[in-house]
Motif scaffolding. Sequence first.
Motif, short mmCIF file in Angstrom:
data_model
loop_
_atom_site.label_atom_id
_atom_site.label_comp_id
_atom_site.label_asym_id
_atom_site.label_seq_id
_atom_site.Cartn_x
_atom_site.Cartn_y
_atom_site.Cartn_z
N UNK A 161 23.53 39.29 18.58
CA UNK A 161 23.24 39.26 17.16
C UNK A 161 23.10 37.79 16.76
N UNK A 162 22.13 37.50 15.92
CA UNK A 162 21.87 36.12 15.54
C UNK A 162 22.83 35.68 14.45
N UNK A 203 24.58 37.76 11.22
CA UNK A 203 26.03 37.76 11.02
C UNK A 203 26.41 37.18 9.67
N UNK A 204 25.72 36.13 9.26
CA UNK A 204 25.99 35.52 7.95
C UNK A 204 25.65 36.49 6.82
N UNK A 256 28.33 37.95 4.16
CA UNK A 256 28.17 37.75 2.72
C UNK A 256 28.18 39.08 1.96
N UNK A 257 27.56 40.10 2.53
CA UNK A 257 27.56 41.41 1.89
C UNK A 257 28.97 42.00 1.84
N UNK A 303 24.57 48.97 7.18
CA UNK A 303 23.19 49.28 7.54
C UNK A 303 22.51 48.09 8.21
N UNK A 304 22.72 46.89 7.66
CA UNK A 304 22.12 45.69 8.23
C UNK A 304 22.68 45.43 9.63
N UNK A 305 23.99 45.59 9.79
CA UNK A 305 24.63 45.36 11.08
C UNK A 305 24.06 46.27 12.16
#
Length: 135
Positions: free
Chosen positions: A1-2, A6-7, A11-12, A56-58
Amino acid sequence: MTFVLELLVSLLIVGGGAFLLIGSIGMVKLPDLLTRLHAPTKATTLGVGGALVASMVFFAGLEGTLSIHEVLITAFLFMTAPISAHFIAKAHLHEHTELRDGLPPTGRPVGWSTFDAAPGACEPDDEDGRRSAHD
């Protein structure tokens, strides 16, 4: 994962946690039900929504696919939280009739639909609110 992914997830999660903390403090500190109701409704919608979007993003970054579970939970949350808050507020206004005086004018010949009869509607005949047998 970049690092960027991860940032974004971090943040979310932190943003969602901040909304939940603010909503919890508001629920404890605000003076009456109608103002207390506003804080946790926004907190659940934005706080839990932020955590679900982070999930969802993860998983989109990890697996490359969109997880339908988080989408369904988010849709259910965004539909039910405002509706349940609306019902609680209306029940509170029906229970505490002194709050009706503070409602703003509607700008129509009839008042608020919850409290006033529609134009041409029949009023109940007896003091119990029931219509008589001949209606």
